[in-house]
Structure formats: structure tokens, C-alpha cells
Design a protein around this motif. Structure first.
Motif, PDB file in Angstrom:
ATOM      1  N   VAL A  43       0.970  -1.296   0.161  1.00 11.00           N
ATOM      2  CA  VAL A  43       0.117   0.026   0.343  1.00 11.00           C
ATOM      3  C   VAL A  43       1.136   1.290   0.169  1.00 11.00           C
ATOM      4  N   GLY A  44       2.124   0.981  -0.183  1.00 11.63           N
ATOM      5  CA  GLY A  44       2.769   2.370  -0.714  1.00 11.63           C
ATOM      6  C   GLY A  44       4.051   2.560   0.451  1.00 11.63           C
ATOM      7  N   PHE A  45       4.002   1.949   1.615  1.00  7.38           N
ATOM      8  CA  PHE A  45       5.115   2.091   2.338  1.00  7.38           C
ATOM      9  C   PHE A  45       6.381   1.625   1.801  1.00  7.38           C
ATOM     10  N   ASP A  46       7.386   2.044   2.739  1.00  2.96           N
ATOM     11  CA  ASP A  46       9.020   0.970   1.889  1.00  2.96           C
ATOM     12  C   ASP A  46       8.956   0.051   4.142  1.00  2.96           C
ATOM     13  N   GLU A  47       8.557  -0.231   3.486  1.00  7.92           N
ATOM     14  CA  GLU A  47       8.855  -1.268   5.117  1.00  7.92           C
ATOM     15  C   GLU A  47       8.024  -2.999   4.276  1.00  7.92           C
ATOM     16  N   GLU A  48       8.648  -3.709   4.793  1.00 11.56           N
ATOM     17  CA  GLU A  48       8.409  -5.554   5.008  1.00 11.56           C
ATOM     18  C   GLU A  48       7.072  -5.494   6.153  1.00 11.56           C
ATOM     19  N   LEU A  49       7.015  -5.365   7.523  1.00 10.25           N
ATOM     20  CA  LEU A  49       5.656  -5.178   7.971  1.00 10.25           C
ATOM     21  C   LEU A  49       5.790  -4.340   8.492  1.00 10.25           C
ATOM     22  N   TRP A  50       4.701  -4.549   9.446  1.00 13.06           N
ATOM     23  CA  TRP A  50       4.101  -2.780   9.736  1.00 13.06           C
ATOM     24  C   TRP A  50       5.094  -2.820  10.992  1.00 13.06           C
ATOM     25  N   SER A  51       5.009  -1.109  11.361  1.00 10.03           N
ATOM     26  CA  SER A  51       5.439  -0.374  12.622  1.00 10.03           C
ATOM     27  C   SER A  51       5.026   0.205  13.130  1.00 10.03           C
ATOM     28  N   ARG A  52       4.877   0.822  14.475  1.00 12.17           N
ATOM     29  CA  ARG A  52       4.926   1.749  14.505  1.00 12.17           C
ATOM     30  C   ARG A  52       4.232   3.145  14.006  1.00 12.17           C
ATOM     31  N   GLN A  53       5.666   3.687  13.402  1.00 10.03           N
ATOM     32  CA  GLN A  53       5.607   4.485  12.401  1.00 10.03           C
ATOM     33  C   GLN A  53       5.188   4.332  10.928  1.00 10.03           C
ATOM     34  N   THR A  87     -12.799 -13.168  13.347  1.00 10.81           N
ATOM     35  CA  THR A  87     -11.748 -13.308  14.136  1.00 10.81           C
ATOM     36  C   THR A  87     -10.156 -12.990  13.938  1.00 10.81           C
ATOM     37  N   ALA A  88      -9.307 -11.705  14.341  1.00 11.75           N
ATOM     38  CA  ALA A  88      -7.989 -11.820  14.290  1.00 11.75           C
ATOM     39  C   ALA A  88      -6.886 -12.490  14.557  1.00 11.75           C
ATOM     40  N   ASP A  89      -5.961 -12.534  14.203  1.00 15.97           N
ATOM     41  CA  ASP A  89      -4.490 -13.231  14.606  1.00 15.97           C
ATOM     42  C   ASP A  89      -3.536 -12.135  13.975  1.00 15.97           C
ATOM     43  N   VAL A  90      -2.841 -11.423  14.859  1.00 16.15           N
ATOM     44  CA  VAL A  90      -2.040 -10.712  14.908  1.00 16.15           C
ATOM     45  C   VAL A  90      -0.324 -11.354  15.170  1.00 16.15           C
ATOM     46  N   LEU A  91       0.219 -11.323  14.512  1.00 17.50           N
ATOM     47  CA  LEU A  91       1.729 -12.211  14.023  1.00 17.50           C
ATOM     48  C   LEU A  91       2.327 -11.473  14.887  1.00 17.50           C
ATOM     49  N   SER A  92       3.197 -11.332  15.649  1.00 14.37           N
ATOM     50  CA  SER A  92       4.362  -9.987  15.637  1.00 14.37           C
ATOM     51  C   SER A  92       6.062 -10.674  16.465  1.00 14.37           C
ATOM     52  N   ALA A  93       6.325  -9.695  16.113  1.00 16.37           N
ATOM     53  CA  ALA A  93       8.279 -10.068  16.215  1.00 16.37           C
ATOM     54  C   ALA A  93       8.530  -8.573  16.820  1.00 16.37           C
ATOM     55  N   VAL A  94       9.218  -9.240  18.473  1.00 16.81           N
ATOM     56  CA  VAL A  94       9.367  -7.780  19.123  1.00 16.81           C
ATOM     57  C   VAL A  94      11.025  -7.769  19.417  1.00 16.81           C
ATOM     58  N   SER A  95      12.007  -6.946  18.921  1.00 17.92           N
ATOM     59  CA  SER A  95      13.649  -7.671  19.062  1.00 17.92           C
ATOM     60  C   SER A  95      13.859  -7.232  20.282  1.00 17.92           C
ATOM     61  N   ALA A  96      15.103  -7.718  20.306  1.00 22.70           N
ATOM     62  CA  ALA A  96      15.625  -7.813  22.335  1.00 22.70           C
ATOM     63  C   ALA A  96      15.676  -5.716  22.430  1.00 22.70           C
ATOM     64  N   ARG A  97      15.829  -5.130  21.003  1.00 26.08           N
ATOM     65  CA  ARG A  97      15.473  -3.869  21.716  1.00 26.08           C
ATOM     66  C   ARG A  97      14.515  -3.231  21.626  1.00 26.08           C
ATOM     67  N   GLY A  98      13.147  -3.950  22.065  1.00 23.43           N
ATOM     68  CA  GLY A  98      11.892  -3.496  21.921  1.00 23.43           C
ATOM     69  C   GLY A  98      11.296  -2.870  20.383  1.00 23.43           C
ATOM     70  N   ARG A  99      11.925  -2.982  19.550  1.00 23.54           N
ATOM     71  CA  ARG A  99      11.111  -2.883  18.069  1.00 23.54           C
ATOM     72  C   ARG A  99      10.285  -4.101  18.003  1.00 23.54           C
ATOM     73  N   THR A 100       8.674  -3.142  17.245  1.00 18.03           N
ATOM     74  CA  THR A 100       8.041  -3.909  17.289  1.00 18.03           C
ATOM     75  C   THR A 100       7.185  -4.655  15.794  1.00 18.03           C
ATOM     76  N   ARG A 101       7.405  -5.136  15.103  1.00 16.25           N
ATOM     77  CA  ARG A 101       7.053  -5.667  13.559  1.00 16.25           C
ATOM     78  C   ARG A 101       5.990  -6.118  13.762  1.00 16.25           C
ATOM     79  N   PHE A 102       4.938  -6.330  12.725  1.00 16.07           N
ATOM     80  CA  PHE A 102       3.467  -7.574  13.169  1.00 16.07           C
ATOM     81  C   PHE A 102       3.151  -7.549  11.452  1.00 16.07           C
ATOM     82  N   MET A 103       2.101  -8.158  11.367  1.00 18.90           N
ATOM     83  CA  MET A 103       0.845  -8.449  10.509  1.00 18.90           C
ATOM     84  C   MET A 103      -0.092  -8.603  11.230  1.00 18.90           C
ATOM     85  N   ILE A 104      -1.257  -8.628  10.182  1.00 13.97           N
ATOM     86  CA  ILE A 104      -2.509  -8.862  10.888  1.00 13.97           C
ATOM     87  C   ILE A 104      -3.263  -9.591   9.904  1.00 13.97           C
TER      88      ILE A 104
END
Length: 246
Positions: free
Chosen positions: A61-71, A152-169
Motif C-alpha cells: 500500500v505504498g510504504f517502504d517497509e516489509e512489516l507494519w511498525s508503529r511509524q 476474528t483476527a490473528d496478530v503475528l508479531s516480532a519484538v526485537s531484543a531492543r523493543g522494536r515491534t514488527r507485525f502483520m494481521i
């Protein structure tokens, strides 16, 4: 008797998996961490946002990221609803959806907690050292089930050891292992080496077919897939390297 024991093991595994994917209480609702602050989004907008995120990825959808982030979610909200929103406020929504850093034992059911604590003391420090040696990012991967949405939705998330979150629904499906596309996107188009701790949300930690060697999976002990070890097992040295929150 064998059939009874087999059915009992299946029941324990099912209960463990439901616990680790947040099947009870991970609902779309009003945030309670800052009760005096009004929510920027109405409930209808929040449900609509989840529907937009479901099955779509940022680069589609036009963003330069592979997975969703807060930004990227903050930018999406401003685009959809003309509501400026900071990544910090988006973080409130993500925490309500079950994303964000968690203590390792919080990723385990009561039956697995002792084995997980022992694993953290004896095996996790070596994983941290290996990730550092490989100049790799270390992620903790799990999923949360969102109720209050249809379907119902599943949120798949990856949280780095530095606290950064990446996810998809996604819409829930009967997958046994972490989806291959999620792991590839975690590694990125620049083919970064990633070490991934997989919690008990999935019944298998077998590497999906044709997953490259740069993606290294580490199973968290889980009675849901028979990988829990005895707390008194002699498996190595001790130490702790915890997650830092975002």
C-alpha cells in the motif's frame, strides 16, 4: 489407556496453545493505561483500521517497509482519517492488541513456566551471544488473537531484543509453524541474518520449506509441542539477557 493418555496430551497441548496466543482477553477495547486521555480513534475507526491492516502489508500500500511498525501505522492513520498520530500513541493501540515486549514466562502457560525460566537461564544467553557474533537482530515471535472483530483476527508479531515491534494481521488458519513469508519479511530485502525465538503459539518450530539459513529459529519450551524440558536438567551455564521495552 493409551487412547486416554493421547487425548489428555492433545488437550494439554490445545490449552497451552490457546493460552500462548492470547485467546482469552486479547480484545479490541478502550485502552486503560492512560484513562484520562481521550482515544484519538473512535471504536468504529479502530475496527476499520484493523480491517485495513488485515491481509495487507506496508509495501503493498505504498510504504517502504516489509512489516507494519508503529511509524508506518501512524502514517496510515493520518492518510485514512486525517488524524495526526505519534508512534507513541500507536504503541498504546498495539499494546491493547497484545503486541510489545513480554517477559519470557508471560509467553508460557502455567505448565511451561518453569521450563521457560530454566531455558532463559541456561540456553538463551548463548543465543544472544551467537546473534551478536552474527551481527544479527534477535526477535521474539508470537501471535495474539483479537476478539471483537469479524472475522476474528490473528496478530503475528516480532519484538526485537531492543523493543522494536514488527507485525502483520491475518485471519486465523490452521498453520503448524510460523508462516514462511513472515520470516522472510523479518529478514528484509537486504537479507539480514535474524535469530528468532518462537513461542508456543505454533505447534511446530520446523523451519518452513525453502527458508534460507540466515533465518535461525529457536523454540521456546512449550508443552503444546512437547519441547518443555525438566527444570532440573543439566543443559549448560547460567545467565540472563532480558528484553528492553519500547
Amino acid at each position: 489407556m493409551r487412547a486416554v493418555l493421547r487425548d489428555t496430551r492433545r488437550s494439554v497441548a490445545s490449552w497451552c496453545r490457546r493460552h500462548t496466543i492470547g485467546g482469552d482477553g486479547a480484545v479490541v477495547t478502550r485502552r486503560t493505561d492512560e484513562p484520562d486521555q481521550p482515544d484519538p480513534l473512535t471504536r468504529e475507526q479502530e475496527l476499520d483500521l484493523i480491517d485495513v491492516l488485515r491481509g495487507r502489508l506496508p509495501d503493498q500500500v505504498g510504504f517502504d517497509e516489509e512489516l507494519w511498525s508503529r511509524q508506518s501505522v501512524a502514517e496510515l492513520v493520518e492518510h485514512l482519517y486525517d488524524i495526526p498520530m505519534t508512534p507513541r500513541i500507536i504503541g498504546r493501540y498495539l499494546r491493547a492488541w497484545g503486541l510489545g515486549p513480554r517477559e519470557p514466562v508471560e509467553r508460557a502457560c502455567g505448565l511451561c513456566a518453569g521450563a521457560v525460566a530454566h531455558w532463559v537461564d541456561t540456553e538463551y544467553p548463548a543465543i544472544v551471544r551467537t546473534a551478536v557474533d552474527h551481527h544479527a537482530e534477535l526477535y521474539w515471535v508470537g501471535r495474539t488473537r483479537l476478539h471483537g472483530v469479524a472475522p476474528t483476527a490473528d496478530v503475528l508479531s516480532a519484538v526485537s531484543a531492543r523493543g522494536r515491534t514488527r507485525f502483520m494481521i491475518t485471519t486465523p488458519w490452521a498453520d503448524r509453524a510460523v508462516p514462511r513469508d513472515f520470516l522472510l519479511r523479518l529478514s528484509g530485502t537486504d537479507r539480514r541474518t535474524v535469530h528468532v525465538v518462537v513461542d508456543g503459539s505454533w505447534t511446530s518450530v520446523d523451519s518452513p520449506r525453502r527458508t534460507p539459513a540466515r533465518i535461525v529459529l529457536h523454540p521456546l519450551p512449550s508443552c503444546g509441542r512437547g519441547t518443555a524440558t525438566r527444570p532440573d536438567a543439566d543443559t549448560g551455564d547460567t545467565g540472563w539477557a532480558g528484553q528492553r521495552g519500547s
